[in-house]
Design an enzyme around this catalytic site. Structure first.
Site, PDB file in Angstrom:
ATOM      1  N   THR A 160       0.852  -1.200   0.000  1.00  0.00           N
ATOM      2  CA  THR A 160       0.000   0.000   0.000  1.00  0.00           C
ATOM      3  C   THR A 160       0.880   1.240   0.000  1.00  0.00           C
ATOM      4  O   THR A 160       1.790   1.369   0.822  1.00  0.00           O
ATOM      5  CB  THR A 160      -0.931  -0.014   1.222  1.00  0.00           C
ATOM      6  OG1 THR A 160      -1.825  -1.117   1.087  1.00  0.00           O
ATOM      7  CG2 THR A 160      -1.748   1.272   1.310  1.00  0.00           C
ATOM      8  N   HIS A 283      -8.257   4.491  -0.976  1.00  0.00           N
ATOM      9  CA  HIS A 283      -8.261   4.076   0.433  1.00  0.00           C
ATOM     10  C   HIS A 283      -9.639   4.317   1.070  1.00  0.00           C
ATOM     11  O   HIS A 283      -9.756   4.602   2.260  1.00  0.00           O
ATOM     12  CB  HIS A 283      -7.174   4.847   1.196  1.00  0.00           C
ATOM     13  CG  HIS A 283      -6.489   4.048   2.267  1.00  0.00           C
ATOM     14  ND1 HIS A 283      -5.273   3.441   2.099  1.00  0.00           N
ATOM     15  CD2 HIS A 283      -6.859   3.751   3.543  1.00  0.00           C
ATOM     16  CE1 HIS A 283      -4.914   2.830   3.223  1.00  0.00           C
ATOM     17  NE2 HIS A 283      -5.866   2.992   4.111  1.00  0.00           N
ATOM     18  N   GLY A 315     -15.815   2.361  -2.165  1.00  0.00           N
ATOM     19  CA  GLY A 315     -17.211   2.754  -2.338  1.00  0.00           C
ATOM     20  C   GLY A 315     -18.156   1.654  -2.773  1.00  0.00           C
ATOM     21  O   GLY A 315     -19.359   1.893  -2.907  1.00  0.00           O
TER      22      GLY A 315
HETATM   23  C1  FNR Z   1      -8.807   0.395   5.680  1.00  0.00           C
HETATM   24  N1  FNR Z   1      -7.965   0.371   4.569  1.00  0.00           N
HETATM   25  C2  FNR Z   1      -6.673  -0.105   4.700  1.00  0.00           C
HETATM   26  N2  FNR Z   1      -5.900  -0.269   3.584  1.00  0.00           N
HETATM   27  C3  FNR Z   1      -4.653  -0.809   3.686  1.00  0.00           C
HETATM   28  O1  FNR Z   1      -3.987  -0.963   2.675  1.00  0.00           O
HETATM   29  N3  FNR Z   1      -4.182  -1.175   4.919  1.00  0.00           N
HETATM   30  C4  FNR Z   1      -4.891  -1.039   6.068  1.00  0.00           C
HETATM   31  O2  FNR Z   1      -4.431  -1.392   7.139  1.00  0.00           O
HETATM   32  C5  FNR Z   1      -6.179  -0.455   5.968  1.00  0.00           C
HETATM   33  N4  FNR Z   1      -6.955  -0.294   7.077  1.00  0.00           N
HETATM   34  C6  FNR Z   1      -8.289   0.060   6.947  1.00  0.00           C
HETATM   35  C7  FNR Z   1      -9.121   0.041   8.060  1.00  0.00           C
HETATM   36  C8  FNR Z   1     -10.473   0.325   7.913  1.00  0.00           C
HETATM   37  C9  FNR Z   1     -11.376   0.276   9.104  1.00  0.00           C
HETATM   38  C10 FNR Z   1     -10.992   0.630   6.635  1.00  0.00           C
HETATM   39  C11 FNR Z   1     -12.462   0.905   6.440  1.00  0.00           C
HETATM   40  C12 FNR Z   1     -10.169   0.674   5.548  1.00  0.00           C
HETATM   41  C13 FNR Z   1      -8.501   0.693   3.226  1.00  0.00           C
HETATM   42  C14 FNR Z   1      -9.122  -0.549   2.601  1.00  0.00           C
HETATM   43  O3  FNR Z   1      -8.158  -1.522   2.301  1.00  0.00           O
HETATM   44  C15 FNR Z   1      -9.868  -0.208   1.303  1.00  0.00           C
HETATM   45  O4  FNR Z   1      -9.000   0.456   0.418  1.00  0.00           O
HETATM   46  C16 FNR Z   1     -11.107   0.651   1.517  1.00  0.00           C
HETATM   47  O5  FNR Z   1     -11.777   0.263   2.701  1.00  0.00           O
HETATM   48  C17 FNR Z   1     -12.059   0.493   0.350  1.00  0.00           C
HETATM   49  O6  FNR Z   1     -13.180   1.291   0.491  1.00  0.00           O
HETATM   50  P1  FNR Z   1     -14.591   0.762   1.063  1.00  0.00           P
HETATM   51  O7  FNR Z   1     -14.869  -0.571   0.433  1.00  0.00           O
HETATM   52  O8  FNR Z   1     -14.452   0.682   2.546  1.00  0.00           O
HETATM   53  O9  FNR Z   1     -15.529   1.835   0.637  1.00  0.00           O
END
Ligand code: FNR
Length: 400
Positions: A160, A283, A315
């Site tokens: 990421t 993200h 989304g």
């Molecule tokens: C995330 N996301 C995220 N991404 C990543 O690469 N490492 C991480 O540790 C996290 N942690 C994280 C925690 C929480 C509570 C959320 C909601 C999101 C981002 C995640 O991988 C992803 O990109 C988004 O959540 C996608 O969007 P939607 O499906 O939540 O709308």
């Protein structure tokens, strides 16, 4: 919502409502919230709503397929669970519950670097686990981590790149939420107001597993989630560049994905250095506010880097959203909050319910669209909302 009443959840929105009731406000805010003015968080939904389907009935859709092949494995649906940190806050043994739900459904699961279960244990539960890394620009740290991940039998590495430093999430500050988690009156009061969460998750976790630690940022165990450890995971991340991605590519034999790209030229760059796939993502609106949406960024990336698997997130809440993403050039999708809402509502069964809802909706939507196989989805099935069609959907074909 109990495990037995999971079938009452008819949509992801229902799971969100159940999660809101179950979680302390600070933790629900952490999961559901975004950064600054929430422009990107909201735009992520609007981007999907801005497309309309142009269905094609009288096509045989009696047999439908939503299977997809990614990095040598076939999955039952083009929807996986995105990496999410500290899932343990939402449910006891949250990482394992998510990993199991995905494995039983035959769908991808990405373990976050910010997780609290040793990746070796998660890989045992779900041998097809993908691992997401947050990396410092320090090959002395990256190298041993790659060895650890490979030794656990994990074959897909997701790096990421859109969290150079922490973003500004005002709701978290107002709610007393932070990572590391620092106990404070707002947080404690929120916990007391949710006794089922307090006993069923917080107390149960402390008794069974002790204070959760960041287990997977590096090759060695990190500190507890309630304390910042010197030289912890955040150190050095902001200095990372394509150089480190190149360095990893030379040493990592499994599939390598970069998560958090939104530019066509970056997709080209990734492809040119041998990256196996890109997660097109903002993200979930949690990092830079006001970014382009993944869906709007996608067509140009697909055009610029033909053949490069693009996995879209940010989304997605409905099967129709998945179909729109695939039609615009994605090979598959990930969902973050939908799975976490399910987890918070009812543990593994709730996460499984979230995945099952997507699968069922995709199946119904394919039939109603007149497309028997997700492999046949294309912009031919879409037009912009409000667009007056000249003939079929000709205006779209003028897209670059
Ligand atoms: C995330 N996301 C995220 N991404 C990543 O690469 N490492 C991480 O540790 C996290 N942690 C994280 C925690 C929480 C509570 C959320 C909601 C999101 C981002 C995640 O991988 C992803 O990109 C988004 O959540 C996608 O969007 P939607 O499906 O939540 O709308």
């Amino acid at each position: 919502m109990t495990t037995h009443s999971m079938n009452n959840a008819l949509s992801i929105r229902d799971l969100e409502t159940a999660a809101r009731k179950r979680l302390p406000a600070s933790i629900f805010g952490y999961v559901s919230g975004g950064s600054e003015d929430l422009l990107t968080l909201r735009a992520n939904r609007a981007a999907f709503d801005a497309w309309r389907f142009v269905p094609r009935p009288l096509v045989n859709v009696a047999k439908r397929s939503q299977k997809v092949e990614l990095f040598g494995k076939t999955y039952s649906a083009p929807v996986g669970i995105a990496p999410m940190g500290v899932a343990t806050l939402c449910h006891f043994d949250g990482d394992v519950a998510l990993a199991r739900a995905a494995h039983e459904a035959g769908q991808p699961y990405v373990l976050s670097a910010a997780s609290t279960t040793p990746l070796e244990r998660v890989a045992q539960v779900n041998p097809d686990t993908w691992y997401q890394a947050y990396l410092p620009a320090d090959t002395a740290v990256i190298g041993p981590l790659l060895e650890r991940v490979a030794a656990a039998g994990i074959g897909v590495l997701v790096v990421t790149v859109d969290v150079q430093i922490a973003s500004m999430r005002e709701n978290e500050i107002r709610n007393g939420f932070s990572i590391p988690l620092r106990p404070n009156p707002t947080l404690i009061m929120g916990g007391l107001l949710r006794p089922r969460w307090l006993l069923g998750n917080f107390v149960r976790t402390l008794l069974a597993q002790g204070v959760p630690h960041f287990e997977n940022f590096t090759a060695t165990r990190g500190g507890p989630i309630i304390r910042a450890t010197p030289g912890d995971h955040r150190a050095g991340r902001a200095a990372m560049t394509w150089e480190e991605i190149r360095w990893i590519r030379e040493r990592w034999n499994g599939a390598l994905l970069v998560k958090g790209l939104l530019r066509a030229s970056d997709a080209v760059m990734a492809q040119s250095i041998g990256v196996d796939g890109v997660v097109v993502s903002n993200h979930g609106g949690r990092q830079l506010d006001g970014t382009v949406t993944s869906l709007d960024a996608l067509p140009a990336m697909a055009l610029a880097a033909p053949g490069l698997p693009l996995i879209l997130d940010s989304g997605i809440r409905r099967g129709t959203d998945v179909l729109k993403a695939l039609a615009l050039g994605a090979h598959a999708t990930l969902v973050g909050r939908p799975a976490m809402y399910g987890l918070a509502a009812a543990g593994q069964a709730g996460a499984a319910q979230a995945l099952a809802l997507f699968k069922r909706e995709i199946d119904v939507d394919l039939a109603l669209l007149g497309c028997a196989d997700i492999a046949q989805l294309s912009t031919d099935f879409l037009c912009r909302a409000g667009e007056v069609l000249a003939a079929d959907n000709i205006p779209l074909k003028e897209l670059p």
